[in-house]
Design a protein around this motif. Structure first.
Motif, PDB file in Angstrom:
ATOM      1  N   ARG A  43       0.828  -1.203   0.000  1.00 53.01           N
ATOM      2  CA  ARG A  43       0.000   0.000   0.000  1.00 53.01           C
ATOM      3  C   ARG A  43       0.864   1.255   0.000  1.00 53.01           C
ATOM      4  O   ARG A  43       0.610   2.201  -0.745  1.00 53.01           O
ATOM      5  N   LYS A  44       1.913   1.262   0.833  1.00 53.72           N
ATOM      6  CA  LYS A  44       2.789   2.444   0.905  1.00 53.72           C
ATOM      7  C   LYS A  44       3.504   2.679  -0.421  1.00 53.72           C
ATOM      8  O   LYS A  44       3.671   3.815  -0.850  1.00 53.72           O
ATOM      9  N   LEU A  45       3.931   1.625  -1.078  1.00 55.46           N
ATOM     10  CA  LEU A  45       4.589   1.775  -2.376  1.00 55.46           C
ATOM     11  C   LEU A  45       3.595   2.236  -3.439  1.00 55.46           C
ATOM     12  O   LEU A  45       3.915   3.065  -4.280  1.00 55.46           O
ATOM     13  N   ARG A  46       2.372   1.712  -3.393  1.00 59.33           N
ATOM     14  CA  ARG A  46       1.349   2.079  -4.361  1.00 59.33           C
ATOM     15  C   ARG A  46       0.954   3.551  -4.201  1.00 59.33           C
ATOM     16  O   ARG A  46       0.810   4.270  -5.190  1.00 59.33           O
ATOM     17  N   VAL A  47       0.785   3.985  -2.950  1.00 61.57           N
ATOM     18  CA  VAL A  47       0.429   5.388  -2.690  1.00 61.57           C
ATOM     19  C   VAL A  47       1.530   6.312  -3.186  1.00 61.57           C
ATOM     20  O   VAL A  47       1.273   7.367  -3.766  1.00 61.57           O
ATOM     21  N   GLY A  48       2.779   5.915  -2.983  1.00 62.68           N
ATOM     22  CA  GLY A  48       3.910   6.720  -3.465  1.00 62.68           C
ATOM     23  C   GLY A  48       4.185   6.537  -4.943  1.00 62.68           C
ATOM     24  O   GLY A  48       5.116   7.119  -5.471  1.00 62.68           O
ATOM     25  N   LYS A  49       3.398   5.686  -5.609  1.00 65.75           N
ATOM     26  CA  LYS A  49       3.537   5.390  -7.037  1.00 65.75           C
ATOM     27  C   LYS A  49       4.902   4.821  -7.387  1.00 65.75           C
ATOM     28  O   LYS A  49       5.404   4.998  -8.492  1.00 65.75           O
ATOM     29  N   ALA A  50       5.516   4.141  -6.438  1.00 69.00           N
ATOM     30  CA  ALA A  50       6.804   3.496  -6.671  1.00 69.00           C
ATOM     31  C   ALA A  50       6.568   2.055  -7.109  1.00 69.00           C
ATOM     32  O   ALA A  50       5.586   1.426  -6.713  1.00 69.00           O
ATOM     33  N   ASN A  51       7.446   1.536  -7.932  1.00 68.38           N
ATOM     34  CA  ASN A  51       7.358   0.156  -8.400  1.00 68.38           C
ATOM     35  C   ASN A  51       8.425  -0.688  -7.736  1.00 68.38           C
ATOM     36  O   ASN A  51       9.595  -0.289  -7.690  1.00 68.38           O
ATOM     37  N   LEU A  52       8.038  -1.834  -7.224  1.00 70.33           N
ATOM     38  CA  LEU A  52       8.983  -2.756  -6.621  1.00 70.33           C
ATOM     39  C   LEU A  52       9.714  -3.489  -7.739  1.00 70.33           C
ATOM     40  O   LEU A  52       9.102  -4.179  -8.547  1.00 70.33           O
ATOM     41  N   ALA A  75      12.555  11.629  -2.253  1.00 71.56           N
ATOM     42  CA  ALA A  75      12.057  10.327  -1.804  1.00 71.56           C
ATOM     43  C   ALA A  75      12.719   9.921  -0.490  1.00 71.56           C
ATOM     44  O   ALA A  75      12.057   9.377   0.407  1.00 71.56           O
ATOM     45  N   LEU A  76      14.014  10.187  -0.357  1.00 74.33           N
ATOM     46  CA  LEU A  76      14.703   9.881   0.900  1.00 74.33           C
ATOM     47  C   LEU A  76      14.093  10.655   2.051  1.00 74.33           C
ATOM     48  O   LEU A  76      13.882  10.124   3.136  1.00 74.33           O
ATOM     49  N   GLU A  77      13.800  11.912   1.812  1.00 75.51           N
ATOM     50  CA  GLU A  77      13.186  12.752   2.843  1.00 75.51           C
ATOM     51  C   GLU A  77      11.824  12.180   3.261  1.00 75.51           C
ATOM     52  O   GLU A  77      11.499  12.104   4.441  1.00 75.51           O
ATOM     53  N   ILE A  78      11.040  11.754   2.286  1.00 75.55           N
ATOM     54  CA  ILE A  78       9.709  11.200   2.561  1.00 75.55           C
ATOM     55  C   ILE A  78       9.815   9.898   3.343  1.00 75.55           C
ATOM     56  O   ILE A  78       9.175   9.721   4.380  1.00 75.55           O
ATOM     57  N   TYR A  79      10.623   8.966   2.838  1.00 79.47           N
ATOM     58  CA  TYR A  79      10.700   7.646   3.460  1.00 79.47           C
ATOM     59  C   TYR A  79      11.412   7.662   4.813  1.00 79.47           C
ATOM     60  O   TYR A  79      11.075   6.896   5.701  1.00 79.47           O
ATOM     61  N   LYS A  80      12.393   8.535   4.979  1.00 76.88           N
ATOM     62  CA  LYS A  80      13.091   8.600   6.277  1.00 76.88           C
ATOM     63  C   LYS A  80      12.197   9.150   7.376  1.00 76.88           C
ATOM     64  O   LYS A  80      12.421   8.905   8.550  1.00 76.88           O
ATOM     65  N   ASN A  81      11.166   9.910   7.011  1.00 80.79           N
ATOM     66  CA  ASN A  81      10.219  10.437   7.995  1.00 80.79           C
ATOM     67  C   ASN A  81       9.051   9.494   8.255  1.00 80.79           C
ATOM     68  O   ASN A  81       8.195   9.788   9.075  1.00 80.79           O
ATOM     69  N   ASP A  82       9.016   8.383   7.548  1.00 80.81           N
ATOM     70  CA  ASP A  82       7.946   7.393   7.724  1.00 80.81           C
ATOM     71  C   ASP A  82       8.327   6.459   8.887  1.00 80.81           C
ATOM     72  O   ASP A  82       9.373   5.820   8.838  1.00 80.81           O
ATOM     73  N   PRO A  83       7.505   6.364   9.915  1.00 87.58           N
ATOM     74  CA  PRO A  83       7.855   5.523  11.069  1.00 87.58           C
ATOM     75  C   PRO A  83       7.898   4.023  10.752  1.00 87.58           C
ATOM     76  O   PRO A  83       8.491   3.252  11.512  1.00 87.58           O
ATOM     77  N   ASP A  84       7.309   3.604   9.628  1.00 88.85           N
ATOM     78  CA  ASP A  84       7.335   2.192   9.251  1.00 88.85           C
ATOM     79  C   ASP A  84       8.593   1.794   8.488  1.00 88.85           C
ATOM     80  O   ASP A  84       8.811   0.627   8.203  1.00 88.85           O
ATOM     81  N   VAL A  85       9.418   2.778   8.148  1.00 93.26           N
ATOM     82  CA  VAL A  85      10.634   2.520   7.376  1.00 93.26           C
ATOM     83  C   VAL A  85      11.828   2.456   8.319  1.00 93.26           C
ATOM     84  O   VAL A  85      12.078   3.380   9.089  1.00 93.26           O
ATOM     85  N   GLU A  86      12.553   1.338   8.241  1.00 93.71           N
ATOM     86  CA  GLU A  86      13.762   1.192   9.060  1.00 93.71           C
ATOM     87  C   GLU A  86      14.884   2.050   8.484  1.00 93.71           C
ATOM     88  O   GLU A  86      15.572   2.755   9.193  1.00 93.71           O
TER      89      GLU A  86
END
Length: 112
Positions: A43-52, A75-86
């Motif tokens: 879901r997080k990848l889909r919302v961000g329109k990123a492709n695995l 993208a780094l700024e977005i994902y680093k602020n996401d609490p679900d991202v290690e």
């Protein structure tokens, strides 16, 4: 002595700017925390329109392709602020070192 420090500072700054460009533009390596479900990850990848592109079963690292117009830095700024991202990092390009040591005793080193 001052010229020496200025030269070292210039080399250091040059190396930093050079090192920042050693990754693939539009790609990111992303690892979610262990408590995040696969459904939430998708879901997080889909919302961000990123492709695995690829996922490591051993390290659980996701190699993702960013959507057009989204820079690696943003993208780094977005994902680093996401609490679900290690962690999130650019997809650095690994290059083989082409340096041949000039030490005649290299073959006597402990790692040989």
């Amino acid at each position: 002595m001052r010229n020496f420090f200025v030269s070292i500072l210039f080399i250091f700054i040059f190396d930093i700017s050079y090192a920042q460009k050693l990754y693939r533009e539009g790609e990111l390596l992303l690892k979610f925390r262990t408590n995040v479900t696969d459904k939430d990850k998708e879901r997080k990848l889909r919302v961000g329109k990123a492709n695995l592109l690829w996922k490591s079963r051993i390290t659980r690292v996701n190699h993702i392709k960013l959507p057009e117009g989204l820079t690696v830095e943003k993208a780094l700024e977005i994902y680093k602020n996401d609490p679900d991202v290690e962690y999130a990092e650019p997809n650095y390009i690994v290059r083989k070192a082409e340096i041949i040591p000039n030490d005649p005793y290299i073959i006597k080193q402990w790692f040989h």
